[in-house]
Scaffold this active site. Structure first.
Site, PDB file in Angstrom:
ATOM      1  N   ASP A  92       0.468  16.218  59.529  1.00  0.00           N
ATOM      2  CA  ASP A  92       0.272  15.192  58.510  1.00  0.00           C
ATOM      3  C   ASP A  92      -1.182  14.721  58.587  1.00  0.00           C
ATOM      4  OD1 ASP A  92       0.131  13.508  60.687  1.00  0.00           O
ATOM      5  OD2 ASP A  92       1.931  12.373  60.195  1.00  0.00           O
ATOM      6  N   ASP A 270      10.768  16.909  56.552  1.00  0.00           N
ATOM      7  CA  ASP A 270      10.602  16.581  57.966  1.00  0.00           C
ATOM      8  C   ASP A 270      11.197  15.200  58.168  1.00  0.00           C
ATOM      9  OD1 ASP A 270       8.174  15.065  56.753  1.00  0.00           O
ATOM     10  OD2 ASP A 270       8.334  14.316  58.789  1.00  0.00           O
ATOM     11  N   CYS A 308      30.232  23.599  64.672  1.00  0.00           N
ATOM     12  CA  CYS A 308      28.819  23.819  64.988  1.00  0.00           C
ATOM     13  C   CYS A 308      28.689  25.033  65.899  1.00  0.00           C
ATOM     14  CB  CYS A 308      28.231  22.582  65.666  1.00  0.00           C
ATOM     15  SG  CYS A 308      26.502  22.789  66.169  1.00  0.00           S
ATOM     16  N   CYS A 310      26.005  25.682  67.790  1.00  0.00           N
ATOM     17  CA  CYS A 310      24.936  25.506  68.775  1.00  0.00           C
ATOM     18  C   CYS A 310      25.460  25.675  70.198  1.00  0.00           C
ATOM     19  CB  CYS A 310      24.241  24.157  68.602  1.00  0.00           C
ATOM     20  SG  CYS A 310      24.954  22.766  69.494  1.00  0.00           S
ATOM     21  N   CYS A 313      27.495  22.644  71.694  1.00  0.00           N
ATOM     22  CA  CYS A 313      28.901  22.564  71.282  1.00  0.00           C
ATOM     23  C   CYS A 313      29.738  23.674  71.909  1.00  0.00           C
ATOM     24  CB  CYS A 313      29.005  22.596  69.757  1.00  0.00           C
ATOM     25  SG  CYS A 313      28.397  21.063  69.002  1.00  0.00           S
ATOM     26  N   HIS A 339      21.665  19.547  69.785  1.00  0.00           N
ATOM     27  CA  HIS A 339      22.759  19.668  68.802  1.00  0.00           C
ATOM     28  C   HIS A 339      22.307  19.191  67.415  1.00  0.00           C
ATOM     29  CE1 HIS A 339      26.345  19.167  66.457  1.00  0.00           C
ATOM     30  NE2 HIS A 339      25.935  17.937  66.224  1.00  0.00           N
TER      31      HIS A 339
HETATM   32 ZN   LIG Z   1      26.338  21.568  68.110  1.00  0.00          ZN
END
Ligand SMILES: [Zn+2]
Length: 374
Positions: A92, A270, A308, A310, A313, A339
């Site tokens: 930025d 963002d 999820c 990820c 998880c 996560h």
């Molecule tokens: Zn997750």
């Protein structure tokens, strides 16, 4: 090598999906950029940021100019080498954060003088200096220097500020182009201002296109106006900007903000929300946000979100994450951040796939039905 090439692969209503090709890699759009304020996405190793699917991260000029300093980062080989992130970085301009974080600001046509929030030291930031700092950092996508006034000010104040930002946009373009070597391998985005006003936004969009930029940001939103007013502005602001260039909505947002903005033609985002709220115990899920500190999670052996994908998880229970948060353990912040950022990337991937397959309206409806079910 391609300096900057945006290709739209599919459209569905106003929503678009595509890719931006840059020398340091490809950015799939719509894209969410994790925020790496002080040369770090807080609580995340760069390799993990990449592994969850982020193509680009954001660095903050204001923070980096104060500590460790842009000249020092340049002496150490640039921001990518310094922080071990070899893919694109958007920086930025420092303008927004000077307004929101620093003390004793003085804004003139020349630029801004301010006192550091860290040690009170005095600094100047002008369009030219902002371009120089972003060049020293080695930024891939450089943002024009602008002023971001509060949304609750009168139209005359918003208009005066917008017109100055447009003069600063031209000086930013000239400053960026004067760094020829850096300009040959990076991109410059202009920032549309004008508050919630359609006419001012239109004037701003026109002035930016006269100057010419690689991409166009929508600034001055997500500053307290609320989602309804933001969406009302996004009903016209993105389509005032060139259709064939990326549109970047700065500082947004919640998962439902992202879906609504993509629906209205935005390509890039963002926000500190997923990382900051993760550190504070808030997890985002397909069924809405939850607070892992809540007592009902204390003996819950399930994951944060059973849908999820990820690694958090797949491995850790709500009960364990609840314990880590209650105990103030660093690992709790790390896992919750991972996560949340992974969830955001899955949301973006889901939107990209839905646009590509012409079922975005259905995706958005299903998302809202689940996210707001409780
Ligand atoms: Zn997750």
């Amino acid at each position: 090598m391609t300096r900057f090439q945006f290709n739209i692969h599919a459209r569905d209503g106003k929503a678009r999906t595509g890719t931006i090709q840059m020398q340091r890699g490809e950015i799939r759009t719509p894209a969410f950029m994790p925020v790496g304020t002080a040369a770090t996405v807080k609580a995340m190793k760069p390799e993990t940021v990449r592994s969850i699917g982020a193509d680009i991260i954001l660095g903050n000029t204001y923070h980096l100019m104060l500590r460790p300093g842009a000249e020092r980062v340049a002496r150490l080989g640039g921001l990518h080498k310094f922080m071990n992130w070899d893919r694109p970085i958007l920086t930025d301009s420092g303008g927004y954060q000077v307004m929101s974080l620093s003390e004793l600001r003085k804004i003139t046509e020349e630029g801004v003088t301010f006192a550091s929030h860290i040690d009170g030291s005095r600094h100047n930031l002008t369009p030219e200096r902002s371009m120089e700092i972003q060049r020293l950092l080695g930024s891939d996508i450089v943002m024009a220097f602008d002023e971001c006034p509060r949304a609750d000010q009168g139209k005359d104040v918003i208009e005066r500020s917008m017109l100055m930002s447009m003069r600063w946009a031209r000086r930013s373009r000239e400053g960026f182009d004067s760094g020829e070597e850096h300009a040959a391998r990076s991109a410059l985005f202009g920032i549309q201002q004008g508050g919630l006003n359609e006419d001012l936004r239109s004037i701003s969009a026109g002035k930016l296109q006269e100057i010419g930029f690689d991409g166009y940001a929508i600034g001055g939103l997500a500053v307290g106006e609320g989602q309804e007013a933001m969406f009302a502005t996004l009903d016209f602001a993105p389509t005032q900007l060139p259709d064939d260039k990326p549109r970047y909505l700065m500082g947004v947002g919640k998962p439902d903000d992202l879906v609504g903005a993509v629906e209205r033609g935005v390509d890039m985002f963002d926000c500190v929300l997923p990382s900051r709220s993760g550190r504070n115990g808030q997890a985002f899920t397909w069924s809405g946000p939850l607070n892992i500190r809540n007592a009902k999670h204390a003996e819950d052996t399930g994951p944060i979100d059973e849908h999820c994908t990820c690694s958090v998880c797949a491995t850790y229970s709500r009960a364990y994450l609840h314990h880590l948060q209650k105990a103030g353990e660093i690992l709790g912040a790390m896992l919750m951040t991972e996560h949340n950022l992974a969830f955001y990337q899955q949301l973006m991937a889901g939107m990209r796939a839905a646009i590509a397959e012409g079922r975005f309206a259905d995706f958005a409806a299903r998302f809202r039905a689940r996210y707001f079910a409780r």
